[in-house]
Design a protein around this motif. Sequence first.
Motif, PDB file in Angstrom:
ATOM      1  N   ASP A  96      56.180  46.265 -73.413  1.00 58.40           N
ATOM      2  CA  ASP A  96      55.619  44.922 -73.588  1.00 58.40           C
ATOM      3  C   ASP A  96      54.092  44.994 -73.758  1.00 58.40           C
ATOM      4  O   ASP A  96      53.429  45.771 -73.056  1.00 58.40           O
TER       5      ASP A  96
ATOM      6  N   LYS B 170      51.049  40.676 -83.069  1.00 57.61           N
ATOM      7  CA  LYS B 170      52.392  40.764 -83.647  1.00 57.61           C
ATOM      8  C   LYS B 170      53.113  39.417 -83.585  1.00 57.61           C
ATOM      9  O   LYS B 170      53.524  38.870 -84.613  1.00 57.61           O
ATOM     10  N   SER B 171      53.253  38.864 -82.372  1.00 59.34           N
ATOM     11  CA  SER B 171      53.962  37.574 -82.307  1.00 59.34           C
ATOM     12  C   SER B 171      53.122  36.467 -82.910  1.00 59.34           C
ATOM     13  O   SER B 171      53.663  35.486 -83.433  1.00 59.34           O
TER      14      SER B 171
ATOM     15  N   HIS C  53      40.818  36.929 -81.616  1.00 57.08           N
ATOM     16  CA  HIS C  53      39.828  37.590 -80.751  1.00 57.08           C
ATOM     17  C   HIS C  53      38.709  38.158 -81.599  1.00 57.08           C
ATOM     18  O   HIS C  53      37.547  38.118 -81.234  1.00 57.08           O
TER      19      HIS C  53
ATOM     20  N   LYS D 222      40.599  40.988 -87.905  1.00 53.81           N
ATOM     21  CA  LYS D 222      42.034  40.933 -88.228  1.00 53.81           C
ATOM     22  C   LYS D 222      42.419  39.628 -88.920  1.00 53.81           C
ATOM     23  O   LYS D 222      43.606  39.347 -89.106  1.00 53.81           O
TER      24      LYS D 222
ATOM     25  N   ASP E 268      36.950  34.169 -77.617  1.00 51.19           N
ATOM     26  CA  ASP E 268      37.586  34.840 -76.496  1.00 51.19           C
ATOM     27  C   ASP E 268      38.362  33.748 -75.761  1.00 51.19           C
ATOM     28  O   ASP E 268      37.771  32.784 -75.257  1.00 51.19           O
ATOM     29  N   ALA E 269      39.668  33.885 -75.714  1.00 50.31           N
ATOM     30  CA  ALA E 269      40.501  32.811 -75.152  1.00 50.31           C
ATOM     31  C   ALA E 269      40.335  32.644 -73.638  1.00 50.31           C
ATOM     32  O   ALA E 269      40.845  31.684 -73.066  1.00 50.31           O
TER      33      ALA E 269
ATOM     34  N   VAL F 249      48.666  35.759 -76.413  1.00 52.17           N
ATOM     35  CA  VAL F 249      47.685  36.813 -76.124  1.00 52.17           C
ATOM     36  C   VAL F 249      48.305  37.861 -75.200  1.00 52.17           C
ATOM     37  O   VAL F 249      49.385  37.665 -74.649  1.00 52.17           O
ATOM     38  N   ASN F 250      47.592  38.967 -75.021  1.00 50.04           N
ATOM     39  CA  ASN F 250      48.124  40.028 -74.158  1.00 50.04           C
ATOM     40  C   ASN F 250      47.230  40.262 -72.935  1.00 50.04           C
ATOM     41  O   ASN F 250      47.282  41.321 -72.335  1.00 50.04           O
TER      42      ASN F 250
ATOM     43  N   PHE G 152      54.044  32.013 -74.358  1.00 53.03           N
ATOM     44  CA  PHE G 152      54.897  33.187 -74.596  1.00 53.03           C
ATOM     45  C   PHE G 152      54.304  34.417 -73.901  1.00 53.03           C
ATOM     46  O   PHE G 152      55.009  35.360 -73.575  1.00 53.03           O
TER      47      PHE G 152
ATOM     48  N   GLY H 287      57.851  30.858 -72.038  1.00 54.19           N
ATOM     49  CA  GLY H 287      58.421  31.520 -73.219  1.00 54.19           C
ATOM     50  C   GLY H 287      59.591  32.406 -72.878  1.00 54.19           C
ATOM     51  O   GLY H 287      59.446  33.616 -72.709  1.00 54.19           O
TER      52      GLY H 287
HETATM   53  P1  NAP Z   1      49.800  41.919 -79.510  1.00 55.06           P
HETATM   54  O1  NAP Z   1      50.365  42.298 -80.841  1.00 55.06           O
HETATM   55  O2  NAP Z   1      49.128  42.969 -78.711  1.00 55.06           O
HETATM   56  O3  NAP Z   1      48.865  40.663 -79.719  1.00 55.06           O
HETATM   57  C1  NAP Z   1      48.090  40.121 -78.708  1.00 55.06           C
HETATM   58  C2  NAP Z   1      46.971  39.372 -79.332  1.00 55.06           C
HETATM   59  O4  NAP Z   1      46.136  38.801 -78.303  1.00 55.06           O
HETATM   60  C3  NAP Z   1      46.048  40.252 -80.197  1.00 55.06           C
HETATM   61  O5  NAP Z   1      45.876  39.643 -81.452  1.00 55.06           O
HETATM   62  C4  NAP Z   1      44.731  40.273 -79.424  1.00 55.06           C
HETATM   63  O6  NAP Z   1      43.598  40.349 -80.277  1.00 55.06           O
HETATM   64  C5  NAP Z   1      44.782  38.916 -78.747  1.00 55.06           C
HETATM   65  N1  NAP Z   1      43.836  38.838 -77.640  1.00 55.06           N
HETATM   66  C6  NAP Z   1      43.601  39.755 -76.667  1.00 55.06           C
HETATM   67  N2  NAP Z   1      42.640  39.341 -75.845  1.00 55.06           N
HETATM   68  C7  NAP Z   1      42.238  38.129 -76.308  1.00 55.06           C
HETATM   69  C8  NAP Z   1      41.253  37.206 -75.901  1.00 55.06           C
HETATM   70  N3  NAP Z   1      40.507  37.411 -74.815  1.00 55.06           N
HETATM   71  N4  NAP Z   1      41.079  36.088 -76.640  1.00 55.06           N
HETATM   72  C9  NAP Z   1      41.843  35.847 -77.743  1.00 55.06           C
HETATM   73  N5  NAP Z   1      42.797  36.672 -78.165  1.00 55.06           N
HETATM   74  C10 NAP Z   1      43.001  37.819 -77.456  1.00 55.06           C
HETATM   75  O7  NAP Z   1      50.951  41.351 -78.556  1.00 55.06           O
HETATM   76  P2  NAP Z   1      52.439  40.849 -78.897  1.00 55.06           P
HETATM   77  O8  NAP Z   1      53.357  42.015 -78.924  1.00 55.06           O
HETATM   78  O9  NAP Z   1      52.398  39.904 -80.005  1.00 55.06           O
HETATM   79  O10 NAP Z   1      52.748  40.061 -77.537  1.00 55.06           O
HETATM   80  C11 NAP Z   1      52.018  38.879 -77.250  1.00 55.06           C
HETATM   81  C12 NAP Z   1      52.321  38.413 -75.846  1.00 55.06           C
HETATM   82  O11 NAP Z   1      53.730  38.094 -75.755  1.00 55.06           O
HETATM   83  C13 NAP Z   1      52.065  39.462 -74.777  1.00 55.06           C
HETATM   84  O12 NAP Z   1      51.508  38.851 -73.640  1.00 55.06           O
HETATM   85  C14 NAP Z   1      53.450  39.963 -74.444  1.00 55.06           C
HETATM   86  O13 NAP Z   1      53.489  40.427 -73.140  1.00 55.06           O
HETATM   87  C15 NAP Z   1      54.267  38.702 -74.586  1.00 55.06           C
HETATM   88  N6  NAP Z   1      55.711  38.855 -74.756  1.00 55.06           N
HETATM   89  C16 NAP Z   1      56.477  37.899 -74.183  1.00 55.06           C
HETATM   90  C17 NAP Z   1      57.839  37.966 -74.291  1.00 55.06           C
HETATM   91  C18 NAP Z   1      58.667  36.878 -73.665  1.00 55.06           C
HETATM   92  O14 NAP Z   1      59.852  37.072 -73.529  1.00 55.06           O
HETATM   93  N7  NAP Z   1      58.077  35.775 -73.308  1.00 55.06           N
HETATM   94  C19 NAP Z   1      58.463  39.011 -74.989  1.00 55.06           C
HETATM   95  C20 NAP Z   1      57.642  39.960 -75.591  1.00 55.06           C
HETATM   96  C21 NAP Z   1      56.255  39.889 -75.483  1.00 55.06           C
HETATM   97  P3  NAP Z   1      42.805  41.762 -80.436  1.00 55.06           P
HETATM   98  O15 NAP Z   1      43.849  42.782 -80.777  1.00 55.06           O
HETATM   99  O16 NAP Z   1      41.844  41.470 -81.546  1.00 55.06           O
HETATM  100  O17 NAP Z   1      42.159  41.998 -79.104  1.00 55.06           O
END
Ligand code: NAP
Length: 344
Positions: free
Chosen positions: A47, A196-197, A220, A224, A240-241, A267-268, A289, A314
Amino acid sequence: MIGNKYGAHRVIEPKGVLPQPAWKIDNDVSKIYDNEILVDVLTLNIDAASFTQIKKDVGENEEKISAKILEIVNSRGKMHNPVTGSGGMLIGKIEKIGDALKGKVNIDVGDEIATLVSLSLTPLNIKKIKKVHLDNDQVDVEAKAIIFESGVYAKLPKDMDKRLALAVLDVAGAPAQTARLVNPNDTVVIIGASGKSGLLCAYAAKKYAGPTGRVIAIVHSKSKAEYLKKIGITEIFEADATDAVKVEKIVSDVTNGKMADITINVVNVPDTEMASILATKEYGTVYFFSMATSFTKAALGAEGIGKDINMIIGNGYMTNHAEIALEVVRESKEIRELFEKMYL
Ligand code: NAP
């Protein structure tokens, strides 16, 4: 030997809880219960919140990340990050189907599948970590896992690479829920939109909000933003969120104070609840989410500013979510190209 359909028979401690909230579960795969399925695991998708936390903790070093993953799995019997509380999912080949499930499940020995239940409840026994992909949260392993009778999984599609399917299915709930929540004419804010999401949700939001709706992307880093532009998103803002006031100002400026009908938080990192709440109009909806979301911070934060909004947890599962998410990749040549670059 029939176990509990939700896997309670494998809980070691504390007794009486189900496998997800359990601290430790039994990951002995030398014998399986008659209502379990054994999987020969190929790759884990950790995750994003968990992988980010581990990288921050031990550094971007393959060996140290491997050691941390093994430490967690060996102590808990599952890849359940104790800091973020989240897991991930896996792909692998069906090795054995318990006698009680034979003929009742839509898979056969040898089929390649992705689990659609979290690693935070999946018994996992890792023999060896072969490769940690630092840039995309995936980890190639020699390992076995157990799916319980109530487990959800999907056969890997034949029309795309396994790694691509793994990446998409990891976050399948997000675009599927977006499709359900967004209505024509809505203003949708996506926080973490270039992840990704984020990209999958942005595509779904644009489609379902239609020509009279708007999709406002908060990223962020603008580096990208290109990804979003490729799928037709034009309103892209850098913030920055964790800076809730800045996000509120951006959304207020571009909507003339009307704010979002729906805000999607993908966000992550922690501490972005208030940005999501402030970006959303009274009686609007926030879809959290992100696994880094704190219920306490969201609930008390909204109360603290006297805001009456719907906040949705989510749920990673939704009816037909795998098909809906994979359909986005089939529909959008741009997303497919981008994801292939990121995950293959
Ligand atoms: P990801 O591809 O790593 O994307 C996360 C995004 O958050 C990136 O674009 C990152 O930007 C951005 N971010 C990080 N810090 C930030 C900040 N301070 N301000 C604004 N944006 C920021 O993650 P993902 O795989 O899509 O997953 C997203 C979230 O969903 C995660 O929290 C994950 O744990 C969660 N998730 C939930 C479920 C569920 O069942 N609910 C299932 C799977 C995943 P940068 O790369 O530019 O820093």
